[in-house]
Design a protein around this motif. Sequence first.
Motif, PDB file in Angstrom:
ATOM      1  N   UNK A  64       0.812  -1.220   0.000  1.00 61.55           N
ATOM      2  CA  UNK A  64       0.000   0.000   0.000  1.00 61.55           C
ATOM      3  C   UNK A  64       0.850   1.277   0.000  1.00 61.55           C
ATOM      4  N   UNK A  65       2.179   1.141   0.047  1.00 68.17           N
ATOM      5  CA  UNK A  65       3.065   2.296   0.007  1.00 68.17           C
ATOM      6  C   UNK A  65       3.080   3.124   1.275  1.00 68.17           C
ATOM      7  N   UNK A  66       2.449   2.667   2.331  1.00 65.94           N
ATOM      8  CA  UNK A  66       2.341   3.444   3.566  1.00 65.94           C
ATOM      9  C   UNK A  66       3.433   3.120   4.583  1.00 65.94           C
ATOM     10  N   UNK A  67       4.239   2.095   4.327  1.00 66.90           N
ATOM     11  CA  UNK A  67       5.315   1.737   5.257  1.00 66.90           C
ATOM     12  C   UNK A  67       6.391   0.964   4.502  1.00 66.90           C
ATOM     13  N   UNK A  68       7.543   0.834   5.145  1.00 66.57           N
ATOM     14  CA  UNK A  68       8.530  -0.100   4.634  1.00 66.57           C
ATOM     15  C   UNK A  68       9.156  -0.834   5.797  1.00 66.57           C
ATOM     16  N   UNK A  69       9.602  -2.045   5.502  1.00 66.80           N
ATOM     17  CA  UNK A  69      10.198  -2.916   6.510  1.00 66.80           C
ATOM     18  C   UNK A  69      11.677  -3.048   6.220  1.00 66.80           C
ATOM     19  N   UNK A  70      12.470  -2.889   7.266  1.00 60.92           N
ATOM     20  CA  UNK A  70      13.916  -3.078   7.156  1.00 60.92           C
ATOM     21  C   UNK A  70      14.316  -4.263   8.026  1.00 60.92           C
ATOM     22  N   UNK A  71      15.016  -5.213   7.430  1.00 60.65           N
ATOM     23  CA  UNK A  71      15.623  -6.314   8.157  1.00 60.65           C
ATOM     24  C   UNK A  71      17.120  -6.118   8.022  1.00 60.65           C
ATOM     25  N   UNK A  72      17.833  -6.029   9.154  1.00 59.84           N
ATOM     26  CA  UNK A  72      19.277  -5.773   9.088  1.00 59.84           C
ATOM     27  C   UNK A  72      20.012  -6.610  10.119  1.00 59.84           C
ATOM     28  N   UNK A  73      21.313  -6.738   9.909  1.00 59.70           N
ATOM     29  CA  UNK A  73      22.150  -7.539  10.787  1.00 59.70           C
ATOM     30  C   UNK A  73      23.601  -7.124  10.637  1.00 59.70           C
ATOM     31  N   UNK A  74      24.355  -7.309  11.698  1.00 56.53           N
ATOM     32  CA  UNK A  74      25.798  -7.067  11.640  1.00 56.53           C
ATOM     33  C   UNK A  74      26.439  -8.171  10.822  1.00 56.53           C
ATOM     34  N   UNK A  75      27.442  -7.819  10.060  1.00 55.48           N
ATOM     35  CA  UNK A  75      28.125  -8.788   9.205  1.00 55.48           C
ATOM     36  C   UNK A  75      28.633  -9.973  10.018  1.00 55.48           C
ATOM     37  N   UNK A  76      29.154  -9.701  11.224  1.00 56.67           N
ATOM     38  CA  UNK A  76      29.731 -10.774  12.032  1.00 56.67           C
ATOM     39  C   UNK A  76      28.690 -11.530  12.861  1.00 56.67           C
ATOM     40  N   UNK A  77      27.423 -11.144  12.772  1.00 58.39           N
ATOM     41  CA  UNK A  77      26.362 -11.818  13.525  1.00 58.39           C
ATOM     42  C   UNK A  77      25.082 -11.924  12.705  1.00 58.39           C
ATOM     43  N   UNK A  78      25.124 -12.623  11.583  1.00 56.74           N
ATOM     44  CA  UNK A  78      23.939 -12.679  10.719  1.00 56.74           C
ATOM     45  C   UNK A  78      22.732 -13.351  11.367  1.00 56.74           C
ATOM     46  N   UNK A  79      22.961 -14.137  12.392  1.00 52.64           N
ATOM     47  CA  UNK A  79      21.850 -14.804  13.065  1.00 52.64           C
ATOM     48  C   UNK A  79      21.055 -13.852  13.959  1.00 52.64           C
ATOM     49  N   UNK A  80      21.576 -12.683  14.231  1.00 53.68           N
ATOM     50  CA  UNK A  80      20.904 -11.718  15.110  1.00 53.68           C
ATOM     51  C   UNK A  80      20.276 -10.604  14.264  1.00 53.68           C
ATOM     52  N   UNK A  81      19.209 -10.915  13.601  1.00 58.54           N
ATOM     53  CA  UNK A  81      18.533  -9.968  12.715  1.00 58.54           C
ATOM     54  C   UNK A  81      17.584  -9.069  13.492  1.00 58.54           C
ATOM     55  N   UNK A  82      17.492  -7.840  13.043  1.00 55.43           N
ATOM     56  CA  UNK A  82      16.589  -6.853  13.622  1.00 55.43           C
ATOM     57  C   UNK A  82      15.601  -6.446  12.541  1.00 55.43           C
ATOM     58  N   UNK A  83      14.327  -6.388  12.889  1.00 53.30           N
ATOM     59  CA  UNK A  83      13.299  -5.957  11.948  1.00 53.30           C
ATOM     60  C   UNK A  83      12.681  -4.663  12.454  1.00 53.30           C
ATOM     61  N   UNK A  84      12.681  -3.642  11.587  1.00 52.23           N
ATOM     62  CA  UNK A  84      12.075  -2.347  11.886  1.00 52.23           C
ATOM     63  C   UNK A  84      11.007  -2.057  10.844  1.00 52.23           C
ATOM     64  N   UNK A  85       9.911  -1.474  11.267  1.00 51.16           N
ATOM     65  CA  UNK A  85       8.854  -1.066  10.335  1.00 51.16           C
ATOM     66  C   UNK A  85       8.678   0.436  10.463  1.00 51.16           C
ATOM     67  N   UNK A  86       8.849   1.136   9.355  1.00 49.22           N
ATOM     68  CA  UNK A  86       8.704   2.590   9.308  1.00 49.22           C
ATOM     69  C   UNK A  86       7.373   2.899   8.640  1.00 49.22           C
ATOM     70  N   UNK A  87       6.515   3.663   9.323  1.00 48.50           N
ATOM     71  CA  UNK A  87       5.205   4.015   8.801  1.00 48.50           C
ATOM     72  C   UNK A  87       5.146   5.469   8.392  1.00 48.50           C
ATOM     73  N   UNK A  88       4.499   5.718   7.274  1.00 50.14           N
ATOM     74  CA  UNK A  88       4.268   7.088   6.818  1.00 50.14           C
ATOM     75  C   UNK A  88       3.128   7.675   7.615  1.00 50.14           C
ATOM     76  N   UNK A  89       3.295   8.925   8.044  1.00 47.51           N
ATOM     77  CA  UNK A  89       2.226   9.596   8.805  1.00 47.51           C
ATOM     78  C   UNK A  89       1.816  10.864   8.109  1.00 47.51           C
TER      79      UNK A  89
END
Length: 89
Positions: A64-89
Amino acid sequence: MRMESVEARSVIVTHFDGEPVRDSGPTNSRNALAVTRTSPTSYAWVFWTAGEPFVQGQDTLADDGRSFTEVSWRIDRPERRVTLIYERR
């Protein structure tokens, strides 16, 4: 794409071609960012610090173009992923 940090006095302007671009901000850091388009609504990225790859991730725009999701991780710790959701307001 433009990534800017006011606190770090950092500015990186890059293209979606996978080529790393160095920080052009006044601090002259050794940070860099590479961004690669993976679909019309997503891209992968790698952030370097002190000349070494440090963090990578994938950003995806919602249908719907109202948000985007970012999944990121440190190169040395790929098993520790962080998910962030940014919403348009």
